[in-house]
Design a protein around this motif. Structure first.
Motif, PDB file in Angstrom:
ATOM      1  N   TYR A 111       1.677   3.521  10.548  1.00  0.00           N
ATOM      2  CA  TYR A 111       0.251   3.257  10.732  1.00  0.00           C
ATOM      3  C   TYR A 111      -0.005   2.181  11.789  1.00  0.00           C
ATOM      4  N   PHE A 142      -4.750   8.923   5.097  1.00  0.00           N
ATOM      5  CA  PHE A 142      -4.331   7.916   4.130  1.00  0.00           C
ATOM      6  C   PHE A 142      -4.010   8.501   2.756  1.00  0.00           C
ATOM      7  N   LYS A 171      -2.949   6.132  -4.478  1.00  0.00           N
ATOM      8  CA  LYS A 171      -4.032   5.309  -3.935  1.00  0.00           C
ATOM      9  C   LYS A 171      -4.480   4.192  -4.874  1.00  0.00           C
ATOM     10  N   TYR A 200      -0.894  -0.961  -1.605  1.00  0.00           N
ATOM     11  CA  TYR A 200      -1.298   0.016  -0.590  1.00  0.00           C
ATOM     12  C   TYR A 200      -2.750  -0.212  -0.180  1.00  0.00           C
ATOM     13  N   ILE A 239      -4.097  -1.031   3.644  1.00  0.00           N
ATOM     14  CA  ILE A 239      -5.005  -0.175   4.394  1.00  0.00           C
ATOM     15  C   ILE A 239      -6.348  -0.838   4.676  1.00  0.00           C
ATOM     16  N   TYR A 240      -6.952  -1.460   3.664  1.00  0.00           N
ATOM     17  CA  TYR A 240      -8.304  -1.983   3.911  1.00  0.00           C
ATOM     18  C   TYR A 240      -8.598  -3.325   3.248  1.00  0.00           C
TER      19      TYR A 240
END
Length: 339
Positions: free
Chosen positions: A221, A254, A310, A315, A319-320
């Motif tokens: 990523y 994702f 998720k 994780y 990612i965010y």
């Protein structure tokens, strides 16, 4: 009994809903009793609702969600000695319903996506006309048509007129991915052409490093795929698009990664342990193994695409959850949507 989740007459509102919003479901047909089974993917809780007959053969129920996430639902229909499920067809998660016996091995539920809040769409997006680009197949911007940084054990086409052909192994899996060599420079060269078509926005297929030509098997990523060009090439594309008042949206993948990614690392290519190397890897809990290491949850059973858990906190943070996390280009991943 009939139901179609794609029809507002059967499900209102259509599409994703907001927490607390009322969802009205209508089913048509003769029955003595109809019940709705709702599974909350976030909590694992099952809730039952009774439908009432609004008028003859027209059954209705109203539900709402208490939090963001996914709801899965199906109908239980009782008509005398006849009892059955009314649920989705296959893995479609929506559309016209299908009848299943009560003891059917696997019942595919309809799905409702619940959002915490409704994002305000940018003005440019509300009136945008998109041109979708599958990057590898679009245009090679190198004057001599060479392919940037060819991948090991790949197949390169001689020219654009060649017919695509997948080389598969005995198990039917892709043995050698094939490339035409489309790249960032090639897209930049075609921006005026895209504008002439009446499009002012571009939706790119995935551009992060991967093994395949479609790049839905993300390998890293934090890296652009070198076959597309380098960071300067990508910045040039963005600058040229912005000069023309155009916007670019990236396809962020994702839900799953590639089995040879640095996160799963099935072939041990990356020095840092991936999930395939065991619990010592910081990525191990990103994935759900049913029989470690070769049996795991994968996208539609495709072993090349292990699905990410998720709900795993590490994780989500990656990612965010960390505002300081960004690509080496200095562009925050979240803000890359609509660059």
């Amino acid at each position: 009994m009939e139901f179609d989740s794609f029809l507002v007459a059967n499900r209102d509102p259509f599409g994703a809903v907001i927490v607390g919003e009322t969802i009205t479901l209508h089913a048509q047909g003769h029955a003595e009793e109809v019940r709705l089974r709702v599974y909350d993917d976030e909590t694992g809780k099952v809730t039952w609702y009774d439908l009432h007959e609004e008028d003859e053969d027209n059954w209705v129920v109203e539900i709402s969600a208490a939090h963001a996430g996914l709801l899965y639902y199906r109908f239980e229909v009782i008509d005398g000695y006849n009892q059955y499920w009314l649920a989705a067809q296959g893995n479609n998660l929506g559309g016209a319903a299908e009848v299943y016996g009560m003891h059917h091995a696997s019942i595919p539920d309809f799905q409702i996506t619940v959002m915490a809040e409704l994002e305000e769409l940018p003005e440019w997006y509300q009136e945008a006309r998109f041109y979708h680009i599958f990057v590898d197949r679009f245009n090679n911007g190198n004057k001599d048509m060479h392919v940037n940084n060819p991948k090991p054990n790949s197949f390169i086409y001689a020219n654009k007129r060649d017919t695509p052909f997948y080389v598969r192994d005995k198990q039917g899996e892709i043995a050698r991915w094939e490339f035409f060599g489309g790249n960032f420079q090639g897209i930049a060269e075609k921006l005026d052409y895209i504008l002439e078509l009446g499009c002012n926005a571009i939706y790119l297929s995935p551009i992060f490093e991967a093994n395949s030509n479609h790049r839905y098997d993300t390998s890293d990523y934090l890296a652009l795929d070198p076959i597309l060009g380098d960071e300067d090439d990508f910045k040039f594309l963005l600058d040229e698009a912005h000069k023309r008042g155009m916007h670019i949206i990236l396809d962020g993948v994702f839900n799953h990664v590639g089995q040879y990614s640095r996160y799963f690392n099935k072939d041990g290519h990356f020095k840092e342990p991936g999930a395939y190397q065991g619990p010592s890897s910081k990525y191990y809990h990103w994935f759900d193994f049913t029989d470690f290491p070769d049996e795991y949850n994968s996208w539609w059973g495709v072993k090349d695409l292990p699905v990410i858990n998720k709900s795993e906190a590490s994780y989500r943070k990656f990612i965010y959850g960390d505002e300081d996390w960004s690509l080496t280009t200095g562009i925050n991943l979240v803000s890359m949507v609509g660059v």
